[in-house]
Motif scaffolding. Structure first.
Motif, PDB file in Angstrom:
ATOM      1  N   ARG A  21     -38.987   9.040  23.831  1.00  9.06           N
ATOM      2  CA  ARG A  21     -39.187  10.417  23.906  1.00  9.06           C
ATOM      3  C   ARG A  21     -39.962  10.543  22.851  1.00  9.06           C
ATOM      4  NH1 ARG A  21     -39.981  13.511  26.986  1.00  9.06           N
ATOM      5  NH2 ARG A  21     -40.308  15.192  26.587  1.00  9.06           N
ATOM      6  N   ILE A  22     -39.864  10.609  21.789  1.00  9.69           N
ATOM      7  CA  ILE A  22     -40.805  10.311  20.520  1.00  9.69           C
ATOM      8  C   ILE A  22     -41.533   9.852  21.310  1.00  9.69           C
ATOM      9  CG2 ILE A  22     -40.842   9.126  17.992  1.00  9.69           C
ATOM     10  CD1 ILE A  22     -38.203  10.143  17.761  1.00  9.69           C
ATOM     11  N   ARG A  23     -42.039   8.575  21.991  1.00 13.30           N
ATOM     12  CA  ARG A  23     -43.187   6.956  22.194  1.00 13.30           C
ATOM     13  C   ARG A  23     -43.940   8.174  22.554  1.00 13.30           C
ATOM     14  NH1 ARG A  23     -39.633   3.440  22.681  1.00 13.30           N
ATOM     15  NH2 ARG A  23     -39.739   1.723  20.870  1.00 13.30           N
TER      16      ARG A  23
ATOM     17  N   ASP B 101     -24.577  15.466  29.957  1.00 11.03           N
ATOM     18  CA  ASP B 101     -23.940  14.137  30.134  1.00 11.03           C
ATOM     19  C   ASP B 101     -25.551  13.062  30.310  1.00 11.03           C
ATOM     20  OD1 ASP B 101     -21.450  14.409  30.030  1.00 11.03           O
ATOM     21  OD2 ASP B 101     -20.767  15.002  32.679  1.00 11.03           O
ATOM     22  N   PHE B 102     -26.307  14.192  30.576  1.00 15.45           N
ATOM     23  CA  PHE B 102     -27.943  14.165  30.980  1.00 15.45           C
ATOM     24  C   PHE B 102     -28.722  13.302  29.320  1.00 15.45           C
ATOM     25  CE2 PHE B 102     -32.639  15.228  30.901  1.00 15.45           C
ATOM     26  CZ  PHE B 102     -33.121  13.930  32.012  1.00 15.45           C
ATOM     27  N   ILE B 103     -28.675  14.518  28.586  1.00 12.97           N
ATOM     28  CA  ILE B 103     -28.930  13.732  27.482  1.00 12.97           C
ATOM     29  C   ILE B 103     -28.412  11.925  26.517  1.00 12.97           C
ATOM     30  CG2 ILE B 103     -30.398  16.301  27.223  1.00 12.97           C
ATOM     31  CD1 ILE B 103     -28.632  16.783  25.255  1.00 12.97           C
ATOM     32  N   ASN B 104     -27.039  12.211  27.618  1.00 12.69           N
ATOM     33  CA  ASN B 104     -26.350  11.614  26.127  1.00 12.69           C
ATOM     34  C   ASN B 104     -26.502  10.033  27.000  1.00 12.69           C
ATOM     35  OD1 ASN B 104     -25.120  12.189  23.859  1.00 12.69           O
ATOM     36  ND2 ASN B 104     -24.991  13.505  25.003  1.00 12.69           N
ATOM     37  N   ASP B 105     -27.481  10.260  28.690  1.00 11.83           N
ATOM     38  CA  ASP B 105     -27.450   8.798  28.747  1.00 11.83           C
ATOM     39  C   ASP B 105     -28.598   8.096  28.504  1.00 11.83           C
ATOM     40  OD1 ASP B 105     -27.685   6.979  30.987  1.00 11.83           O
ATOM     41  OD2 ASP B 105     -26.855   8.095  32.702  1.00 11.83           O
ATOM     42  N   ASP B 106     -28.300   6.772  28.328  1.00 10.95           N
ATOM     43  CA  ASP B 106     -29.866   6.370  27.513  1.00 10.95           C
ATOM     44  C   ASP B 106     -31.078   5.992  28.982  1.00 10.95           C
ATOM     45  OD1 ASP B 106     -28.924   6.385  25.054  1.00 10.95           O
ATOM     46  OD2 ASP B 106     -28.305   4.244  25.384  1.00 10.95           O
ATOM     47  N   ASP B 107     -30.498   5.527  29.985  1.00 17.99           N
ATOM     48  CA  ASP B 107     -31.788   5.549  30.856  1.00 17.99           C
ATOM     49  C   ASP B 107     -32.233   6.373  31.627  1.00 17.99           C
ATOM     50  OD1 ASP B 107     -30.680   2.277  31.020  1.00 17.99           O
ATOM     51  OD2 ASP B 107     -28.591   3.256  32.186  1.00 17.99           O
ATOM     52  N   ARG B 108     -31.844   7.860  31.492  1.00 15.86           N
ATOM     53  CA  ARG B 108     -31.837   8.568  31.952  1.00 15.86           C
ATOM     54  C   ARG B 108     -33.187   9.858  31.057  1.00 15.86           C
ATOM     55  NH1 ARG B 108     -28.505  13.051  35.274  1.00 15.86           N
ATOM     56  NH2 ARG B 108     -26.973  12.209  33.936  1.00 15.86           N
ATOM     57  N   PHE B 109     -32.038   9.729  30.126  1.00 17.78           N
ATOM     58  CA  PHE B 109     -32.952  10.093  28.112  1.00 17.78           C
ATOM     59  C   PHE B 109     -32.973   9.493  26.749  1.00 17.78           C
ATOM     60  CE2 PHE B 109     -33.130  12.938  24.673  1.00 17.78           C
ATOM     61  CZ  PHE B 109     -34.322  14.081  24.796  1.00 17.78           C
ATOM     62  N   ASN B 110     -33.993   8.989  26.141  1.00 18.37           N
ATOM     63  CA  ASN B 110     -34.116   7.411  25.682  1.00 18.37           C
ATOM     64  C   ASN B 110     -34.987   8.392  24.024  1.00 18.37           C
ATOM     65  OD1 ASN B 110     -35.555   5.194  23.831  1.00 18.37           O
ATOM     66  ND2 ASN B 110     -33.523   4.816  25.077  1.00 18.37           N
ATOM     67  N   VAL B 111     -34.184   8.504  23.011  1.00 20.17           N
ATOM     68  CA  VAL B 111     -34.597   9.379  22.128  1.00 20.17           C
ATOM     69  C   VAL B 111     -36.206   8.571  21.089  1.00 20.17           C
ATOM     70  CG1 VAL B 111     -34.800  10.204  19.489  1.00 20.17           C
ATOM     71  CG2 VAL B 111     -32.879  10.453  21.618  1.00 20.17           C
TER      72      VAL B 111
ATOM     73  N   GLN C 141     -29.868   2.654  18.132  1.00 14.37           N
ATOM     74  CA  GLN C 141     -30.134   1.172  19.182  1.00 14.37           C
ATOM     75  C   GLN C 141     -30.505   1.565  19.801  1.00 14.37           C
ATOM     76  OE1 GLN C 141     -27.367  -1.376  18.722  1.00 14.37           O
ATOM     77  NE2 GLN C 141     -26.514  -0.199  16.915  1.00 14.37           N
ATOM     78  N   PRO C 142     -31.457  -0.074  20.398  1.00  9.71           N
ATOM     79  CA  PRO C 142     -32.060  -0.630  20.657  1.00  9.71           C
ATOM     80  C   PRO C 142     -32.686   0.449  21.898  1.00  9.71           C
ATOM     81  CG  PRO C 142     -31.771  -2.566  21.038  1.00  9.71           C
ATOM     82  CD  PRO C 142     -30.982  -1.332  20.354  1.00  9.71           C
ATOM     83  N   HIS C 143     -31.159   1.561  22.385  1.00  8.09           N
ATOM     84  CA  HIS C 143     -32.038   2.517  23.700  1.00  8.09           C
ATOM     85  C   HIS C 143     -32.654   3.513  23.104  1.00  8.09           C
ATOM     86  CE1 HIS C 143     -31.144   0.407  27.096  1.00  8.09           C
ATOM     87  NE2 HIS C 143     -30.690  -0.923  26.794  1.00  8.09           N
ATOM     88  N   GLY C 144     -32.410   4.015  21.466  1.00  7.63           N
ATOM     89  CA  GLY C 144     -32.329   5.485  21.136  1.00  7.63           C
ATOM     90  C   GLY C 144     -30.981   5.934  20.358  1.00  7.63           C
ATOM     91  N   ARG C 145     -30.196   5.193  20.975  1.00  3.83           N
ATOM     92  CA  ARG C 145     -29.011   6.209  19.985  1.00  3.83           C
ATOM     93  C   ARG C 145     -28.368   5.876  19.201  1.00  3.83           C
ATOM     94  NH1 ARG C 145     -27.576   9.224  24.120  1.00  3.83           N
ATOM     95  NH2 ARG C 145     -29.695   9.858  24.215  1.00  3.83           N
ATOM     96  N   SER C 146     -26.956   6.708  17.944  1.00  6.60           N
ATOM     97  CA  SER C 146     -26.857   6.103  17.334  1.00  6.60           C
ATOM     98  C   SER C 146     -25.370   6.150  17.961  1.00  6.60           C
ATOM     99  CB  SER C 146     -26.349   7.193  16.263  1.00  6.60           C
ATOM    100  OG  SER C 146     -25.555   6.716  14.987  1.00  6.60           O
ATOM    101  N   PRO C 147     -24.651   4.787  17.532  1.00  6.29           N
ATOM    102  CA  PRO C 147     -23.555   4.745  18.026  1.00  6.29           C
ATOM    103  C   PRO C 147     -22.300   5.820  17.420  1.00  6.29           C
ATOM    104  CG  PRO C 147     -23.948   3.014  16.700  1.00  6.29           C
ATOM    105  CD  PRO C 147     -24.990   3.689  16.956  1.00  6.29           C
TER     106      PRO C 147
END
Length: 391
Positions: A143-145, A130-140, A41-47
Motif C-alpha cells: 500500500r505504501i509503494r 479480517d480483510f485488512i489483516n489478510d496479507d494477500d488482500r491488504f499488504n501495508v 515481515q515481507p508481507h508488511g505485518r508485525s507479528p
C-alpha cells in the motif's frame, strides 16, 4: 562389578541426559530468536500487532463540527483522517452504518428493524478487519509503494517533503469532512431538493444532536447560518452547508469575519468593538502562544514583553487596538482547523521516520516505519490505545 558397569547398555547416564536437554532447549531458543523480528515481515505485518478499524460514531462526529474552541480545542478529541484512502473508505462505510442506526427513526420512522442495523454493523466490522489483516488482500508495504507516487508530486523527485505530506493529509481530511457533511445534509434535506433552510435545520437540530459544539460559544444560530449562505438566497446548498458544519475550515469571508467577531465579543470587556492591550493580554495572548513561532518557549506564556511584541504585530494600523479583521491571522490558532492538524501529523511522521535527518522521506524510510502512517489502525495485544496523530 561397579554400579555404573552394571547399568544397562542402552540406558544413558544422568549427565548425558542433562546435556541432551540443555542442547535441545538451546536449539529451540535459537530457532525462536531467529524467527522473531520487531520489524515488519515481507508481507508488511508485525507479528504481534493486528490492524483494527476505528470508525467515528455519530455523537463524536457531531461534537467535532466547528473543530477547535476558543483558545484551543477545549479537550475535544480530534479525529484525524486515516493516511490510507482504503482505510478511510472502510471506516466511512462503518460510520455510515452506525450513523443510520442512530438516526433510524428520523430517517425511516419507528420500526423493529433498528437492531438489525447494529448486527449488520458488527458483522461488517469483523469482515473488514479480517480483510485488512489478510496479507494477500491488504499488504501495508504494498500500500505504501502504491501511495508514494501519489504523494510525491511537487516535484516528483523520489522524496516526500513536509509540504507534500501536509497536502496529502489535508486531502484525506477534507474528503472525510465532505463525506460527513453530505450525510448530515441528507438528514435535514427532507425533500431531496439539495438545499436546506434555517427552519429545516432548526427543527431537527435539537432532536438529532442537541445544541453542543466545540467552538466554545453557540454556533447553531440564524446569524451563523446566514454567514454560511454565500450567495444570499436564504438557503444552504451542499457546499454552503459544509461550511456551516465546519466553520474552522471555511474560506468563506463572511464565516471568517463572523468567527473573528465572535472571538472579539467574548473578550471585549468595555463593548467598544475592539481589543485594548489589557483585553488582549488577559483574554487572548496565552491562547495564541507560539502561533507565529512553532518553537516558542513556554516561558513566553504570561510574559508582558512578548505580549506587547505580538500585540504590535497584530495591530497593523498602529491605532493601539486590535480589530475584527486584525484577528484573522491568528484565527487558525483559536479554531484549530484541518490545516493545523495536517501539518501536525506530517511534522510528527517525518520527525520519526526520517532516519537520515534530511527533512524528507524516501520510499524505504516509509516502508521501514509503517507505524508512523498506520499507527491508528495498529492494535497490539498488549496495548489498549492508539495514536490519532499517526493516522
Amino acid at each position: 562389578m561397579t554400579p555404573a558397569a552394571a547399568a544397562s547398555p542402552g540406558r544413558k547416564s544422568p549427565v548425558a541426559v542433562l546435556l541432551l536437554c540443555v542442547a535441545t532447549i538451546s536449539l529451540l531458543m535459537f530457532i525462536l530468536l531467529a524467527s522473531y523480528s520487531p520489524r515488519l515481515q515481507p508481507h508488511g505485518r508485525s507479528p504481534h500487532r493486528r490492524l483494527k478499524l476505528h470508525p467515528k460514531n455519530s455523537a463524536a462526529v457531531a461534537s467535532s463540527y466547528g473543530t477547535g474552541e476558543s483558545g484551543g480545542n477545549g479537550g475535544q478529541h480530534h479525529h484525524a483522517a486515516p493516511f490510507d484512502p482504503a482505510i478511510a473508505e472502510l471506516e466511512r462505510r462503518l460510520e455510515d452504518k452506525e450513523w443510520e442506526r442512530e438516526h433510524y427513526r428520523l430517517l425511516h420512522g419507528d420500526g423493529e428493524e433498528k437492531d438489525d442495523h447494529m448486527k449488520e454493523w458488527e458483522e461488517f466490522l469483523k469482515e473488514e478487519e479480517d480483510f485488512i489483516n489478510d496479507d494477500d488482500r491488504f499488504n501495508v508495504s504494498d500500500r505504501i509503494r502504491a501511495l508514494f507516487p501519489k504523494i510525491d508530486l511537487d516535484p516528483q523527485d523520489g522524496f516526500v517533503s513536509l509540504d507534500e505530506l501536509i497536502r496529502w493529509n489535508l486531502e484525506q481530511a477534507r474528503g472525510d469532512q465532505l463525506h460527513r457533511s453530505a450525510r448530515e445534509m441528507e438528514l435535514y434535506d427532507k425533500n431531496g431538493d439539495g438545499i436546506v433552510s434555517f427552519g429545516d435545520f432548526q427543527t431537527l437540530r435539537k432532536e438529532s444532536h442537541g445544541e453542543g459544539n466545540s467552538l466554545g460559544f453557540p454556533w447553531w444560530k440564524e446569524e451563523h447560518f446566514n454567514a454560511s449562505d454565500a450567495n444570499g438566497d436564504g438557503f444552504l446548498n451542499k457546499a454552503e452547508f459544509h461550511d456551516f458544519l465546519n466553520p474552522s475550515d471555511s474560506d468563506n469571508p463572511k464565516v471568517i469575519n463572523l468567527l473573528c467577531r465572535q472571538e472579539l465579543r467574548q473578550r471585549d470587556k468595555d463593548g467598544d468593538g475592539k481589543l485594548t492591550f489589557e483585553e488582549y493580554f488577559h483574554g487572548l495572548h496565552d491562547h495564541i502562544h507560539g502561533y507565529d513561532d512553532e518553537n516558542a518557549e513556554i516561558s513566553h506564556i504570561g510574559n508582558m514583553t512578548i505580549a506587547k511584541e505580538r500585540f504590535s504585530k497584530l495591530d497593523k494600523d498602529n491605532d493601539g487596538f486590535i480589530s475584527e479583521r486584525e484577528l484573522e491571522p491568528i484565527l487558525d490558532k483559536l479554531h484549530l482547523s484541518e490545516r493545523y492538524y495536517a501539518r501536525q501529523q506530517a511534522t510528527h511522521a517525518i520527525s520519526e521516520a526520517d532516519k537520515d535527518h534530511d527533512g524528507r522521506l524516501t520510499l524505504e524510510e516509509m516502508i521501514e516505519n509503517p507505524y508512523e502512517f498506520y499507527g491508528s489502525v495498529y492494535f497490539s495485544d498488549d496495548e489498549d490505545y492508539f495514536h490519532e496523530e499517526f493516522r
